[in-house]
Structures are given as C-alpha cells and as structure tokens.
Motif scaffolding. Structure first.
Motif, mmCIF file in Angstrom:
data_model
loop_
_atom_site.group_PDB
_atom_site.id
_atom_site.type_symbol
_atom_site.label_atom_id
_atom_site.label_comp_id
_atom_site.label_asym_id
_atom_site.label_seq_id
_atom_site.Cartn_x
_atom_site.Cartn_y
_atom_site.Cartn_z
ATOM 1 N N ARG A 119 -3.724 -22.969 43.152
ATOM 2 C CA ARG A 119 -3.664 -22.861 44.603
ATOM 3 C C ARG A 119 -3.352 -24.233 45.174
ATOM 4 N NH1 ARG A 119 -7.774 -19.497 48.099
ATOM 5 N NH2 ARG A 119 -6.104 -20.083 49.535
ATOM 6 N N VAL A 120 -2.630 -24.248 46.274
ATOM 7 C CA VAL A 120 -2.198 -25.505 46.878
ATOM 8 C C VAL A 120 -2.746 -25.595 48.298
ATOM 9 C CG1 VAL A 120 -0.218 -26.940 47.506
ATOM 10 C CG2 VAL A 120 -0.105 -25.490 45.473
ATOM 11 N N PHE A 121 -3.346 -26.747 48.623
ATOM 12 C CA PHE A 121 -3.902 -26.997 49.947
ATOM 13 C C PHE A 121 -3.338 -28.318 50.464
ATOM 14 C CE2 PHE A 121 -7.024 -24.593 47.538
ATOM 15 C CZ PHE A 121 -7.400 -23.592 48.426
ATOM 16 N N ARG A 122 -3.684 -28.637 51.698
ATOM 17 C CA ARG A 122 -3.429 -29.964 52.250
ATOM 18 C C ARG A 122 -4.708 -30.475 52.882
ATOM 19 N NH1 ARG A 122 1.631 -31.715 51.924
ATOM 20 N NH2 ARG A 122 3.276 -30.170 51.605
ATOM 21 N N ASP A 123 -4.921 -31.795 52.786
ATOM 22 C CA ASP A 123 -6.086 -32.368 53.447
ATOM 23 C C ASP A 123 -5.709 -32.803 54.862
ATOM 24 O OD1 ASP A 123 -4.741 -34.789 53.287
ATOM 25 O OD2 ASP A 123 -6.053 -35.650 51.752
ATOM 26 N N GLU A 124 -6.639 -33.430 55.559
ATOM 27 C CA GLU A 124 -6.401 -33.792 56.951
ATOM 28 C C GLU A 124 -5.331 -34.858 57.116
ATOM 29 O OE1 GLU A 124 -10.638 -33.113 59.133
ATOM 30 O OE2 GLU A 124 -10.595 -34.691 57.593
ATOM 31 N N GLU A 125 -5.034 -35.575 56.033
ATOM 32 C CA GLU A 125 -3.972 -36.584 56.068
ATOM 33 C C GLU A 125 -2.629 -36.024 55.619
ATOM 34 O OE1 GLU A 125 -4.596 -39.547 57.334
ATOM 35 O OE2 GLU A 125 -6.682 -38.940 57.625
ATOM 36 N N GLY A 126 -2.591 -34.744 55.309
ATOM 37 C CA GLY A 126 -1.348 -34.120 54.882
ATOM 38 C C GLY A 126 -1.063 -34.221 53.405
ATOM 39 N N ARG A 127 -2.011 -34.758 52.631
ATOM 40 C CA ARG A 127 -1.807 -34.868 51.185
ATOM 41 C C ARG A 127 -1.888 -33.503 50.517
ATOM 42 N NH1 ARG A 127 -4.812 -40.139 51.865
ATOM 43 N NH2 ARG A 127 -6.572 -38.807 52.397
#
Length: 362
Positions: free
Chosen positions: A232-240
């Motif tokens: 699964r792929v996510f992004r953190d608050e910095e867009g990483r």
C-alpha cells in the motif's frame, strides 16, 4: 497519513501500545533485531514490550546460541536470532566494506591475509580484542595491531559470546566466527527483499530513505519498486511517499498510548530518516549526543517527552526522570508506577528503590 497516525502505527508495530504475550526470541525476530551497543538496553526494551518478561529470560537463549550479538544494520551491534544473524550478516557486509575503504583503512595492506589468520585463531576459541591485538602484533609486527583488529572485525562475521550480554553478568567482550558459533544451524538464503518487507512490518509505513536509514544500505529504491505491487502506498504531511504492508496495523491517531520507558540505543528512535513521528527535532539534539550515545527516553502520549536513567549507590536503586516539559498529573502518576515496576524487575535485590522527577530542562 499525519504525524499522529504514523506515530500510532509505529507504536503498534513496536509492541508499545500494549504488552504482548510473546517469547523473547519471537519479539526479537519481529523487531528484526534490537540494537545492542551496550549489553543491558535490549532487556529493558523487551520488558517494555512483553507481558511477563523477566530480566533473566535471555540467559538461556543466549547460552544455547538461539540468540546472539553481532554487527549488522548501520554497522552497529545488534541482538538477533541465530537465523537472522545468518540471513542478515551477508546483506550488511557492504556497510563494513565502506568502512574499510575509509581513510583509516586506506593505508592498511595485507588485510585479507590477516583476516584469514585471525579466523583460525578465533575459531580455536573466542578471544578478546586485547588477545587478538597481541596475537596479530606477533604475526604482523610491521602493522599497527589496533588497526589490524579493526580491519579483521570489519572483514569477518564475528559473534560476541556469552556471558557478555546476559543481564547481571560481567566480563570482557570475546568473539568467534559466526560459522563456528552456529555450526550445524541451517543457513537461510540471504534476501534483501525479505529484509525490507520485515522492516516495513516492524517500522512502517516508511519511505525508501527510512529503510536506508535503518539498514545503512543504499539503492533500496529498486527493492521497494520490485515489491510495490504488493504494497500500500501513502503520503505523509510533507508529501513523501510511504510504503506499507497491506494488512499491517494502522491504528487511528486518537488511540490511547500508555507511558513507556525506552532504553538507550533503541531502534524506535533510530530507524527513520524523518524521526518526527516519535521525537521532535528540538528534543532529538538532547537525546542523540555528539559521541554517538543515544540516551534512554520515555514516552507520553506516544512521543518522546524526556529522558531517564537508573543510578545505584550503596544498594539503593533510583530511577531519575528528566522531563523536557511539565508532565501532566495522570501521566506523572503512570510514569511513577511504571518506573517502580521497572526498578523492581531490573534490580530485585536493591535495598531500596525510588522514582524521582527532576525539574523540566530549560
């Protein structure tokens, strides 16, 4: 995923949202080893994670060679299972090879021959660094024996043998070759893919940079990309971009997190390029010292809130808590109770035990 969601996911993987009923060796394998630059911290780390763990519970698995201490990820000493020592050691050799190519190693000659000679000596019986220096000084009087021992330890897979690493035991660190110590144990196929996926199970969701920070290896992006269809792929608050196993626990950000004592050098604080999911940058500079010491910390609401240490004097054991900010009343009471339990488990023979709070650091 926001910072609190990443925090709760990490705590769940690290068995710090609740204590687990699990054998120590199972926990050590789940965590893909525990950093063990000093002998005692893994015992405290397991006590904070496992239901019913006793500080003597590692003595038997270390003595019968199911668990051992060996240099692995980031070129640092880890406590791992026998299987993981055999699987991970070849994968992390490039880290040690890079050290050999450093300025210190540039002037050394004849390292392969010295390593071959040292292998024979260490396979006869475990030796301390002092013993190995004396032996290599006779074998290679033209070279600095301290540099030769350094190069040998980077070249050979060396297991540190008991009683070193057993709670309450003393003695010099002595080493033999991994193959000799685990003779007869089936050698698993080294798999960098398995290593990365197990990292995600214990530390995810995480970026490629996070995996590389934990392991000390580079060029792991191609490994993650190869396994991406199953992730699964996510992004953190910095867009990483963050990757994770589909069925790994990801509790909500408001799930309660109990106070916990985290020992020195714990991988909880060392295994991400961006560590704000567990410790603020302003606090990291206090915990990570310039000489490589990672101080023991405690968690309030899932995040590092201060440091702690145990002092013993004339039979009395005192746990000193050094907050970074005032501790709210309920959490202060919980820390005092948890600290008292830790002292009782770690120092049952102490003549007295006390938990003391210092004023918040300026």
């Amino acid at each position: 995923m926001d910072r609190r969601s990443l925090n709760r996911a990490l705590l769940a993987r690290q068995m710090l949202l609740r204590r687990h009923a699990m054998a120590p060796i199972e926990a050590i394998e789940h965590l893909v080893g525990m950093q063990s630059q000093a002998p005692n911290p893994p015992h405290i780390g397991l006590w904070s994670r496992l239901d019913g763990f006793g500080f003597d519970d590692l003595a038997a698995p270390m003595t019968d060679r199911r668990v051992l201490r060996i240099v692995l990820m980031r070129g640092t000493l880890h406590l791992v299972s026998a299987r993981d020592a055999l699987m991970l050691r070849p994968l992390t050799q490039p880290i040690l090879d890079n050290h050999l190519r450093s300025p210190r190693g540039a002037g050394l000659t004849g390292v392969p021959a010295a390593a071959a000679y040292a292998r024979k000596i260490l396979e006869e019986r475990p030796r301390s660094d002092k013993e190995l220096r004396e032996i290599l000084a006779e074998h290679r009087p033209d070279a600095d024996p301290a540099d030769l021992v350094w190069a040998v330890r980077l070249s050979l897979p060396l297991a540190q043998v008991p009683p070193r690493g057993i709670w309450g035991a003393s003695g010099l660190a002595r080493h033999t070759t991994l193959e000799t110590w685990l003779e007869g144990v089936e050698v698993p196929e080294p798999s960098v893919d398995e290593m990365v996926l197990r990292y995600l199970k214990a530390f995810g969701p995480a970026s490629v940079q996070d995996v590389q920070q934990w392991s000390g290896l580079t060029r792991l992006g191609e490994v993650v990309e190869r396994n991406r269809p199953g992730l699964r792929v996510f992004r953190d608050e910095e867009g990483r971009t963050l990757y994770d196993l589909p069925d790994a626990p990801r509790p909500g950000p408001d799930v309660p997190a109990p106070v916990r004592f985290v020992p020195d050098f714990d991988n909880l604080l060392l295994s991400h390029a961006d560590r704000t999911r567990i410790i603020g940058e302003e606090h990291r500079r206090r915990v990570f010292t310039v000489n490589g010491i990672i101080r023991a910390t405690y968690l309030v609401d899932g995040f590092v809130h201060g440091m702690w240490k145990i002092e013993k004097a004339r039979g009395a054991a005192t746990l000193r808590i050094s907050p970074f900010a005032p501790v709210p009343g309920p959490e202060r009471d919980a820390l005092a109770e948890e600290g008292a339990r830790l002292l009782a488990a770690a120092h049952p023979d102490a003549t007295s035990r006390a938990v003391e709070f210092e004023p918040p650091a300026p």
